[in-house]
Every structure is written in C-alpha cells, then in structure tokens.
Design an enzyme around this catalytic site. Structure first.
Site, PDB file in Angstrom:
ATOM      1  CE1 TYR A 195      -4.100  -1.603  -0.237  1.00  0.00           C
ATOM      2  CE2 TYR A 195      -3.573  -2.720   1.813  1.00  0.00           C
ATOM      3  CZ  TYR A 195      -4.388  -2.566   0.705  1.00  0.00           C
ATOM      4  OH  TYR A 195      -5.495  -3.370   0.541  1.00  0.00           O
TER       5      TYR A 195
ATOM      6  CB  THR B  43     -12.549   1.957  -4.097  1.00  0.00           C
ATOM      7  OG1 THR B  43     -11.691   1.891  -5.236  1.00  0.00           O
ATOM      8  CG2 THR B  43     -11.724   1.834  -2.833  1.00  0.00           C
TER       9      THR B  43
ATOM     10  NE  ARG C 218     -13.353  -3.803  -3.628  1.00  0.00           N
ATOM     11  CZ  ARG C 218     -12.356  -3.068  -4.104  1.00  0.00           C
ATOM     12  NH1 ARG C 218     -12.599  -2.140  -5.022  1.00  0.00           N
ATOM     13  NH2 ARG C 218     -11.118  -3.238  -3.677  1.00  0.00           N
TER      14      ARG C 218
ATOM     15  NE  ARG D  39      -9.251  -1.486 -10.360  1.00  0.00           N
ATOM     16  CZ  ARG D  39      -8.977  -0.887  -9.210  1.00  0.00           C
ATOM     17  NH1 ARG D  39      -8.368  -1.550  -8.224  1.00  0.00           N
ATOM     18  NH2 ARG D  39      -9.309   0.368  -8.994  1.00  0.00           N
TER      19      ARG D  39
ATOM     20  CG  PHE E 190      -7.257   5.602   4.212  1.00  0.00           C
ATOM     21  CD1 PHE E 190      -6.712   4.569   3.449  1.00  0.00           C
ATOM     22  CD2 PHE E 190      -7.555   6.802   3.575  1.00  0.00           C
ATOM     23  CE1 PHE E 190      -6.474   4.726   2.088  1.00  0.00           C
ATOM     24  CE2 PHE E 190      -7.315   6.969   2.208  1.00  0.00           C
ATOM     25  CZ  PHE E 190      -6.775   5.933   1.468  1.00  0.00           C
TER      26      PHE E 190
ATOM     27  CD  GLU F 220      -0.839  -4.289  -6.767  1.00  0.00           C
ATOM     28  OE1 GLU F 220      -1.682  -5.064  -7.264  1.00  0.00           O
ATOM     29  OE2 GLU F 220      -1.075  -3.094  -6.513  1.00  0.00           O
TER      30      GLU F 220
HETATM   31  O1  DGI Z   1      -7.804  -0.478  -5.752  1.00  0.00           O
HETATM   32  P1  DGI Z   1      -8.891  -0.281  -4.724  1.00  0.00           P
HETATM   33  O2  DGI Z   1      -8.797  -1.263  -3.579  1.00  0.00           O
HETATM   34  O3  DGI Z   1     -10.276  -0.245  -5.319  1.00  0.00           O
HETATM   35  O4  DGI Z   1      -8.676   1.160  -4.117  1.00  0.00           O
HETATM   36  P2  DGI Z   1      -7.362   1.956  -3.693  1.00  0.00           P
HETATM   37  O5  DGI Z   1      -6.119   1.301  -4.198  1.00  0.00           O
HETATM   38  O6  DGI Z   1      -7.573   3.396  -4.036  1.00  0.00           O
HETATM   39  O7  DGI Z   1      -7.365   1.851  -2.094  1.00  0.00           O
HETATM   40  C1  DGI Z   1      -6.898   0.709  -1.440  1.00  0.00           C
HETATM   41  C2  DGI Z   1      -7.811   0.435  -0.286  1.00  0.00           C
HETATM   42  O8  DGI Z   1      -7.741   1.517   0.639  1.00  0.00           O
HETATM   43  C3  DGI Z   1      -9.273   0.336  -0.660  1.00  0.00           C
HETATM   44  O9  DGI Z   1      -9.628  -0.972  -1.057  1.00  0.00           O
HETATM   45  C4  DGI Z   1      -9.978   0.774   0.600  1.00  0.00           C
HETATM   46  C5  DGI Z   1      -9.014   1.769   1.218  1.00  0.00           C
HETATM   47  N1  DGI Z   1      -9.359   3.157   0.931  1.00  0.00           N
HETATM   48  C6  DGI Z   1      -9.206   3.822  -0.245  1.00  0.00           C
HETATM   49  N2  DGI Z   1      -9.622   5.095  -0.137  1.00  0.00           N
HETATM   50  C7  DGI Z   1     -10.035   5.225   1.145  1.00  0.00           C
HETATM   51  C8  DGI Z   1      -9.867   3.991   1.826  1.00  0.00           C
HETATM   52  N3  DGI Z   1     -10.193   3.809   3.121  1.00  0.00           N
HETATM   53  C9  DGI Z   1     -10.704   4.853   3.778  1.00  0.00           C
HETATM   54  N4  DGI Z   1     -11.040   4.686   5.063  1.00  0.00           N
HETATM   55  N5  DGI Z   1     -10.898   6.078   3.202  1.00  0.00           N
HETATM   56  C10 DGI Z   1     -10.578   6.323   1.883  1.00  0.00           C
HETATM   57  O10 DGI Z   1     -10.759   7.424   1.358  1.00  0.00           O
END
Ligand code: DGI
Length: 152
Positions: free
Chosen positions: A52, A94, A105, A88, A60, A129
């Site tokens: 991450y 997300t 989801r 995806r 977060f 990854e």
């Molecule tokens: O690739 P995704 O999993 O769809 O999304 P991402 O890579 O932007 O974010 C990774 C994870 O982080 C996602 O599955 C959930 C969390 N996340 C992303 N944006 C936010 C978040 N968690 C919180 N609490 N708030 C956010 O804005």
C-alpha cells in the site's frame, strides 16, 4: 491462443473469514480466466507497507496496514485477455456503496474498509504486486482445456 496478461488479486481477511474464497475464485474460473498462482498467507508489516505504499501519506494508511494483517489472505495471479481491466470491472468500485450489483464488492461488501478483495489497477501495478507476493517459480504455465472456446 494463449494470453499471458496477468493481474494480481488478493482476497482480504474479511473475504477469507466470511467463507467467500470459493465463490470468488469460481467467478474468475467461470469467466474463463486462468488461475496461474494461488496461496494463503499472513501478510508481514513490511509487505503490507510495500503493498500500500501509494497510500503511505493518507490518514487511513495505518488502518489499511493493520486490516490486511488481521487474518490470512489468499493471493492469486490471474491470467487472460485484457485481464487487468476485466478483473477490476468484476471487483467493482472501491467503496461498496458505489459498487454495482453483480460485482464482487457489489454483491458481498458494505463498507469501504471491508471491501473483500484487492485487484491491480494497471499492468504496471500488476507486475509490481505479483513480484511482491510471488517468485517466478510459483507461477504455473499451463493451458486451460477450454481456451479454443473462450478465444476466437
Ligand atoms: O484499488 P482499490 O482497492 O479499489 O482502491 P485503492 O487502491 O484506491 O485503495 C486501497 C484500499 O484503501 C481500498 O480498497 C480501501 C481503502 N481506501 C481507499 N480510499 C479510502 C480507503 N479507506 C478509507 N477509510 N478512506 C478512503 O478514502
């Protein structure tokens, strides 16, 4: 015709604890995608932070790291034509609030921090990854017997 586009998929601890592994893997298999590698593991703190890293500055981030380490995950390499965007689209938005029914989801998740599954968002992320989680020797090369019926 063999397609070697690859993506990285992880069923997160909530998906494992809720007994969704079989249903999720079946969706990829039934679509015609190939599981090239799969393992269950506990993610180390170092690996979670690398996974991450793009979110390291976000508020977060600590929750993200601790959640992904809260139980076993199932990591996979999935192959197929245009597999990165295809997976995806199967995973959905997300935030499950915005995930369409029919997506993983949209069918299985309610809250952003418990959204069941991760999938790479680009071929470059997939490469990065996959290399974080798998050695090349762990990725199998084989042909699905239905490939001639999946690809024209
Ligand atoms: O690739 P995704 O999993 O769809 O999304 P991402 O890579 O932007 O974010 C990774 C994870 O982080 C996602 O599955 C959930 C969390 N996340 C992303 N944006 C936010 C978040 N968690 C919180 N609490 N708030 C956010 O804005």
């Amino acid at each position: 015709m063999v397609f070697t586009d690859r993506t990285f998929v992880m069923i997160k601890p909530d998906g494992v604890q809720r007994g969704l592994v079989g249903d999720i893997v079946a969706r990829f298999e039934h679509r015609g995608l190939k599981i090239a590698a799969m393992k269950m593991l506990l993610v180390s703190e170092d690996l979670a932070k690398k996974h991450y890293e793009e979110h390291a500055a976000k508020p977060f981030f600590p929750n993200l790291v601790s959640f992904i380490r809260s139980g076993p995950v199932v990591a996979m390499v999935v192959e197929g034509k245009d597999v990165v965007p295809m997976v995806r689209s199967m995973v959905g938005a997300t935030n499950p609030k915005n995930s369409n029914p029919g997506t993983i989801r949209g069918d299985f998740a309610v809250d952003m921090g418990r959204n069941v599954i991760h999938a790479s968002d680009s071929p470059e992320s997939a490469k990065r990854e996959i290399s974080l989680y798998f050695n090349t020797s762990e990725i199998a090369t084989y042909k699905r017997i239905d490939e001639q019926w999946l690809y024209e």
